[in-house]
Design an enzyme around this catalytic site. Structure first.
Site, PDB file in Angstrom:
ATOM      1  N   THR A 121      55.820  -5.380 -74.431  1.00 51.01           N
ATOM      2  CA  THR A 121      55.602  -4.875 -75.786  1.00 51.01           C
ATOM      3  C   THR A 121      55.817  -3.374 -75.885  1.00 51.01           C
ATOM      4  OG1 THR A 121      53.888  -4.504 -77.458  1.00 51.01           O
ATOM      5  CG2 THR A 121      53.136  -4.723 -75.210  1.00 51.01           C
ATOM      6  N   TYR A 145      45.486  -4.056 -75.507  1.00 53.06           N
ATOM      7  CA  TYR A 145      46.655  -4.930 -75.526  1.00 53.06           C
ATOM      8  C   TYR A 145      47.807  -4.290 -74.746  1.00 53.06           C
ATOM      9  CZ  TYR A 145      50.867  -7.167 -77.262  1.00 53.06           C
ATOM     10  OH  TYR A 145      52.080  -7.788 -77.338  1.00 53.06           O
TER      11      TYR A 145
HETATM   12  N1  UFG Z   1      49.617  -2.996 -91.458  1.00 47.75           N
HETATM   13  C1  UFG Z   1      49.065  -2.803 -92.716  1.00 47.75           C
HETATM   14  N2  UFG Z   1      48.425  -3.851 -93.312  1.00 47.75           N
HETATM   15  C2  UFG Z   1      48.324  -5.083 -92.722  1.00 47.75           C
HETATM   16  C3  UFG Z   1      48.894  -5.269 -91.438  1.00 47.75           C
HETATM   17  C4  UFG Z   1      49.529  -4.208 -90.833  1.00 47.75           C
HETATM   18  O1  UFG Z   1      49.134  -1.705 -93.267  1.00 47.75           O
HETATM   19  O2  UFG Z   1      47.719  -5.989 -93.315  1.00 47.75           O
HETATM   20  C5  UFG Z   1      50.341  -1.888 -90.810  1.00 47.75           C
HETATM   21  C6  UFG Z   1      49.801  -1.466 -89.469  1.00 47.75           C
HETATM   22  O3  UFG Z   1      48.798  -0.518 -89.591  1.00 47.75           O
HETATM   23  C7  UFG Z   1      51.073  -0.944 -88.799  1.00 47.75           C
HETATM   24  C8  UFG Z   1      52.173  -1.846 -89.343  1.00 47.75           C
HETATM   25  O4  UFG Z   1      51.653  -2.363 -90.563  1.00 47.75           O
HETATM   26  O5  UFG Z   1      51.350   0.365 -89.189  1.00 47.75           O
HETATM   27  C9  UFG Z   1      52.527  -3.010 -88.458  1.00 47.75           C
HETATM   28  O6  UFG Z   1      51.330  -3.691 -88.081  1.00 47.75           O
HETATM   29  P1  UFG Z   1      51.360  -5.150 -87.447  1.00 47.75           P
HETATM   30  O7  UFG Z   1      49.953  -5.632 -87.376  1.00 47.75           O
HETATM   31  O8  UFG Z   1      52.348  -5.973 -88.190  1.00 47.75           O
HETATM   32  O9  UFG Z   1      51.950  -4.930 -86.010  1.00 47.75           O
HETATM   33  P2  UFG Z   1      51.524  -3.858 -84.882  1.00 47.75           P
HETATM   34  O10 UFG Z   1      52.474  -2.698 -84.990  1.00 47.75           O
HETATM   35  O11 UFG Z   1      50.085  -3.565 -84.893  1.00 47.75           O
HETATM   36  O12 UFG Z   1      51.792  -4.665 -83.540  1.00 47.75           O
HETATM   37  C10 UFG Z   1      53.004  -5.351 -83.329  1.00 47.75           C
HETATM   38  C11 UFG Z   1      52.761  -6.443 -82.326  1.00 47.75           C
HETATM   39  C12 UFG Z   1      52.477  -5.851 -81.007  1.00 47.75           C
HETATM   40  C13 UFG Z   1      53.505  -4.836 -80.622  1.00 47.75           C
HETATM   41  C14 UFG Z   1      53.703  -3.820 -81.676  1.00 47.75           C
HETATM   42  C15 UFG Z   1      54.812  -2.922 -81.256  1.00 47.75           C
HETATM   43  O13 UFG Z   1      51.687  -7.268 -82.713  1.00 47.75           O
HETATM   44  O14 UFG Z   1      52.488  -6.889 -80.078  1.00 47.75           O
HETATM   45  O15 UFG Z   1      53.985  -4.476 -82.889  1.00 47.75           O
HETATM   46  O16 UFG Z   1      55.191  -2.028 -82.248  1.00 47.75           O
HETATM   47  F1  UFG Z   1      53.138  -4.204 -79.511  1.00 47.75           F
END
Ligand code: UFG
Length: 340
Positions: A121, A145
Site C-alpha cells: 500500500t 495499517y
Molecule cells: N474521505 C472523506 N470522506 C469519506 C471518506 C474519505 O473526506 O467519507 C477522504 C479521506 O480523508 C482521504 C480521501 O477521502 O483524504 C480518501 O480516503 P479513503 O478512505 O477513500 O482512502 P484512504 O486514502 O484513507 O486509504 C486508501 C486505502 C489504503 C491505502 C491508501 C493509499 O484504503 O489501503 O488509500 O493512498 F493505503
C-alpha cells in the site's frame, strides 16, 4: 482439476481479489481462492473457482491447499485495510497483516512455492517530503495499517533473500471503480472509501458525505489521492506473475496513475456521473490521514510493461456508480451514458 499449476489468491472473495480472479481467468490461468469471508463474499467468487474458507494464519490449511491444488504461485491479498480502524485496533492489524503473512510465507517455503505477489500500500510512505512518491522514498508510515504492511514487505524480502521466494510487492494507491462489464465490484457493507461512500450517497443510500478535513496544505484544502481503476490494478497482478514466471527479479512497485485528485474533485465527478447534488458535510480530519499521496509509476511501467487503460476519474466514478446501481437493482437508471 485443471491442467497447469494453480494460482492461489488469498482474499479472492474481496473487492480487489474478485477483480484479480477475473483477470487471471481471462488470461486462461487456473485459480483457487482462500478467504475467511470476514469481509469477502462467497458470491464474488466465480462458480468454476474452488473457494477454500479459512485464514492465511492457518498453517496446516495453507499447506494442504497448496498441495491439493498444485499451487505454483500465490497472490496474497487477504488483509485488514481500513486506516482509521487500524488506529483503533492496531493489534488485529498486526495479526492479520503481519503474523498471517508470516504463516503464508512459511507455508510457501515448506511446500516449495517460489512466486508470490503481495498487496502492499501507499500507506507505507506516511507523509512523503516530495510528490509524486517513488519506491525509493523512505517508508515512514503514520498509521498501524501502513506500518503492518511495511513489516510484511520486510518479512517477505528476507524470505526472498534466504529461501528463494520471488516476491513482487505492489504498493496500491487509492483503488476504485468496478469491472467495466459489471461482473464484479465493491460489495463490502459499511465501506469507508470515498468513492464508494459518495456513490452510495448519490443513490440516496446514505444521508450525506463527510469531507474529512479542508485545512490540509493542498490546492483546495481537502485530501489528495491517486485513484486507480481496479481493473488496471488487477492487470498489474497478472503481469507481476508473468514477470516472476519468466525469472524476473523481486520488485516493489507503485500502482497509481501519477495524478492526484482532491476530495472535492471526486465529489464533483460523482455529481456529474449521477446528475445530482451530493449532501456534503464538512467534518474534521480523520485519524491517520496524510494530506496528499500521488504515485510515481515509472518503475511498474518499465519492470512489467504495465500501461493504464482506465486513467480517467470520470470513468472510475461511472463504473463505481453503475456497480452500486446494479448491486441495489437500480442499474437500469444508471446505465445511460456509461463509458466503457
Ligand atoms: N474521505 C472523506 N470522506 C469519506 C471518506 C474519505 O473526506 O467519507 C477522504 C479521506 O480523508 C482521504 C480521501 O477521502 O483524504 C480518501 O480516503 P479513503 O478512505 O477513500 O482512502 P484512504 O486514502 O484513507 O486509504 C486508501 C486505502 C489504503 C491505502 C491508501 C493509499 O484504503 O489501503 O488509500 O493512498 F493505503
Amino acid at each position: 482439476m485443471s491442467a497447469g499449476p494453480a494460482i492461489l489468491v488469498t482474499g479472492g472473495a474481496g473487492y480487489i481479489g474478485s477483480h484479480v480472479v477475473l483477470a487471471l481467468l481471462d488470461a486462461g490461468l487456473p485459480v483457487v481462492v482462500l478467504d475467511d469471508l470476514s469481509t469477502g463474499r462467497a458470491e464474488a467468487v466465480p462458480p468454476e473457482v474452488p473457494l477454500v474458507r479459512g485464514s492465511t494464519g492457518d498453517g496446516p490449511l495453507l499447506r494442504a491447499t497448496l498441495r491439493r491444488h498444485r499451487v505454483g504461485a500465490v497472490v496474497h491479498l487477504a488483509a485488514s485495510l481500513v486506516v482509521p480502524e487500524s488506529v483503533a485496533r492496531p493489534l488485529g492489524y498486526w495479526r492479520n497483516n503481519v503474523a498471517n503473512t508470516l504463516a503464508l510465507a512459511e507455508a510457501c517455503v515448506a511446500e516449495g512455492v517460489t512466486r508470490l505477489v503481495f498487496s502492499s500500500t501507499a500507506a507505507v510512505y506516511g507523509i512523503p517530503d516530495r510528490l509524486p512518491v517513488d519506491e525509493d522514498t523512505p517508508c515512514r508510515p503514520i498509521n498501524p495499517y501502513g506500518a503492518s504492511k511495511h513489516a510484511a514487505e520486510g518479512l517477505l524480502r528476507d524470505a526472498a533473500a534466504a529461501h528463494g521466494l520471488a516476491v513482487v510487492a505492489l504498493r496500491y494507491f487509492n483503488v476504485a471503480g468496478a469491472d467495466p462489464a459489471g461482473r464484479a465490484g465493491q460489495r463490502t457493507a459499511g465501506a469507508t472509501h470515498l468513492i464508494k461512500v459518495a456513490c452510495e450517497a448519490a443513490l440516496g443510500l446514505r444521508p450525506e458525505v463527510a469531507v474529512f478535513g479542508e485545512d490540509f496544505d493542498t490546492p483546495d484544502g481537502t485530501g489528495v489521492r491517486d485513484y486507480i481503476h481496479v481493473t488496471d490494478l488487477a492487470a498489474a497482478h497478472v503481469q507481476a506473475l508473468r514477470h516472476l514466471a519468466m525469472g524476473g527479479d523481486c520488485a516493489v512497485l507503485n500502482c497509481g496513475y501519477g495524478r492526484g485528485h482532491s476530495v472535492r474533485e471526486v465529489l464533483r465527478a460523482v455529481e456529474r456521473a449521477a446528475g445530482t447534488r451530493l449532501p456534503v458535510r464538512l467534518a474534521g480530519r480523520r485519524a491517520g490521514d496524510p494530506p496528499a499521496l500521488v504515485a510515481a509509476n515509472g518503475r511498474i511501467r518499465s519492470t512489467l510493461g504495465w500501461r493504464p487503460g482506465f486513467d480517467d476519474l470520470d470513468r472510475i466514478v461511472a463504473h463505481s456508480l453503475a456497480w452500486e446501481g446494479r448491486l441495489r437493482g437500480t442499474g437500469a437508471q444508471l446505465r445511460r451514458g456509461l463509458p466503457r
